[in-house]
Design a protein around this motif. Sequence first.
Motif, mmCIF file in Angstrom:
data_model
loop_
_atom_site.group_PDB
_atom_site.id
_atom_site.type_symbol
_atom_site.label_atom_id
_atom_site.label_comp_id
_atom_site.label_asym_id
_atom_site.label_seq_id
_atom_site.Cartn_x
_atom_site.Cartn_y
_atom_site.Cartn_z
ATOM 1 N N GLN A 275 0.810 -1.220 0.000
ATOM 2 C CA GLN A 275 0.000 0.000 0.000
ATOM 3 C C GLN A 275 0.844 1.273 0.000
ATOM 4 O O GLN A 275 0.521 2.232 -0.695
ATOM 5 C CB GLN A 275 -0.916 0.029 1.242
ATOM 6 C CG GLN A 275 -2.075 -0.932 1.209
ATOM 7 C CD GLN A 275 -1.680 -2.325 1.652
ATOM 8 O OE1 GLN A 275 -0.918 -2.480 2.597
ATOM 9 N NE2 GLN A 275 -2.204 -3.341 0.987
ATOM 10 N N ILE A 276 1.913 1.280 0.796
ATOM 11 C CA ILE A 276 2.661 2.535 0.980
ATOM 12 C C ILE A 276 4.088 2.474 0.441
ATOM 13 O O ILE A 276 4.877 3.398 0.668
ATOM 14 C CB ILE A 276 2.676 2.946 2.473
ATOM 15 C CG1 ILE A 276 3.367 1.881 3.344
ATOM 16 C CG2 ILE A 276 1.265 3.212 2.973
ATOM 17 C CD1 ILE A 276 3.554 2.315 4.794
ATOM 18 N N PHE A 277 4.408 1.375 -0.290
ATOM 19 C CA PHE A 277 5.767 1.191 -0.802
ATOM 20 C C PHE A 277 6.748 1.256 0.368
ATOM 21 O O PHE A 277 6.568 0.612 1.365
ATOM 22 C CB PHE A 277 6.084 2.198 -1.898
ATOM 23 C CG PHE A 277 5.252 1.997 -3.156
ATOM 24 C CD1 PHE A 277 4.287 1.001 -3.237
ATOM 25 C CD2 PHE A 277 5.435 2.805 -4.257
ATOM 26 C CE1 PHE A 277 3.534 0.805 -4.387
ATOM 27 C CE2 PHE A 277 4.681 2.627 -5.425
ATOM 28 C CZ PHE A 277 3.737 1.624 -5.481
ATOM 29 N N GLU A 278 7.785 2.075 0.251
ATOM 30 C CA GLU A 278 8.754 2.168 1.348
ATOM 31 C C GLU A 278 8.610 3.478 2.130
ATOM 32 O O GLU A 278 9.503 3.856 2.897
ATOM 33 C CB GLU A 278 10.188 2.044 0.802
ATOM 34 C CG GLU A 278 10.459 0.723 0.099
ATOM 35 C CD GLU A 278 10.116 -0.498 0.961
ATOM 36 O OE1 GLU A 278 10.443 -0.498 2.165
ATOM 37 O OE2 GLU A 278 9.501 -1.446 0.430
ATOM 38 N N ILE B 286 6.993 -11.917 0.407
ATOM 39 C CA ILE B 286 6.301 -11.320 1.554
ATOM 40 C C ILE B 286 6.568 -9.810 1.569
ATOM 41 O O ILE B 286 7.718 -9.375 1.477
ATOM 42 C CB ILE B 286 6.772 -11.959 2.871
ATOM 43 C CG1 ILE B 286 6.385 -13.441 2.882
ATOM 44 C CG2 ILE B 286 6.146 -11.250 4.074
ATOM 45 C CD1 ILE B 286 6.893 -14.202 4.086
ATOM 46 N N PRO B 287 5.498 -8.990 1.680
ATOM 47 C CA PRO B 287 5.681 -7.530 1.700
ATOM 48 C C PRO B 287 6.545 -7.078 2.873
ATOM 49 O O PRO B 287 6.584 -7.735 3.917
ATOM 50 C CB PRO B 287 4.244 -7.007 1.848
ATOM 51 C CG PRO B 287 3.370 -8.119 1.417
ATOM 52 C CD PRO B 287 4.094 -9.378 1.773
ATOM 53 N N THR B 288 7.215 -5.978 2.689
ATOM 54 C CA THR B 288 8.009 -5.372 3.764
ATOM 55 C C THR B 288 7.249 -4.160 4.302
ATOM 56 O O THR B 288 6.100 -3.920 3.924
ATOM 57 C CB THR B 288 9.383 -4.944 3.225
ATOM 58 O OG1 THR B 288 9.179 -4.029 2.123
ATOM 59 C CG2 THR B 288 10.169 -6.147 2.735
ATOM 60 N N ASN B 289 7.920 -3.387 5.149
ATOM 61 C CA ASN B 289 7.357 -2.135 5.670
ATOM 62 C C ASN B 289 5.961 -2.339 6.268
ATOM 63 O O ASN B 289 5.050 -1.537 6.045
ATOM 64 C CB ASN B 289 7.308 -1.080 4.556
ATOM 65 C CG ASN B 289 7.238 0.344 5.107
ATOM 66 O OD1 ASN B 289 7.553 0.584 6.266
ATOM 67 N ND2 ASN B 289 6.830 1.282 4.276
ATOM 68 N N ILE B 290 5.791 -3.412 7.025
ATOM 69 C CA ILE B 290 4.497 -3.723 7.645
ATOM 70 C C ILE B 290 4.335 -2.898 8.916
ATOM 71 O O ILE B 290 5.212 -2.873 9.773
ATOM 72 C CB ILE B 290 4.397 -5.227 7.963
ATOM 73 C CG1 ILE B 290 4.465 -6.044 6.664
ATOM 74 C CG2 ILE B 290 3.102 -5.534 8.703
ATOM 75 C CD1 ILE B 290 4.596 -7.540 6.870
ATOM 76 N N THR B 291 3.203 -2.203 9.027
ATOM 77 C CA THR B 291 2.943 -1.366 10.187
ATOM 78 C C THR B 291 1.437 -1.220 10.380
ATOM 79 O O THR B 291 0.651 -1.711 9.577
ATOM 80 C CB THR B 291 3.603 0.024 10.027
ATOM 81 O OG1 THR B 291 3.496 0.756 11.246
ATOM 82 C CG2 THR B 291 2.942 0.826 8.902
#
Length: 203
Positions: free
Chosen positions: A125-128, A166-171
């Motif tokens: 959703q928000i890239f990096e 697996i996506p990164t930057n998970i918050t």
Amino acid sequence: MSFFRKFFGSKLKSSDEEIKSDDRGKYMPEIKLPIDEKFTINFKGNGGKFLYCEDLTEIFDNFENIIIENNWNNDKALVFDKNLGKKFKNTSLKPTLNLSEATYFLTTCENLIANDGSLLISSKQIFEKKLHELPFNLIVFATTSQLVENIGEGLRGIKNNNKQSIPTNITTIKNFKSEKEDKNFLNYGSSSKNLYLLLLEDL
């Protein structure tokens, strides 16, 4: 019938036979709220604003109402998701990829977390980008099937649905009140957002 449909759509009155929490004995176990009702209470408690919609027509109508209410008719929206941009192409949406031009951010999310009323998002959703880099105003499009009990369940879902990469930057986004409204020191350092949730019934 889901809680959302009953709460927003049904004209039926609740049964007189339902036991009110005040009428229960103090030693009775706590009533476990349905996941959709729990999310609603916690999300609104966090300061979020959501619009329950039974179909896409209602989604687009409510989107237009948000634009009119905030006088964003001539303003641009940050839209990273091309498919989402196509979905809203017949609305007042004016998409851009330039952060400095955007008044609000239109996005999806990974999951809706019931036990704390937060939204789980990732690099999909928000890239990096970091939360504080995004516009203060967010409009999130989500569906009722994205409701999960807790963050752990949401993280397992991300892992299972993205086995190849697996996506990164998970918050999570949890604080939906402006800094002026929210003086709670526990939220110090978090990024407050003015957030609207367009929630589509798909169950």
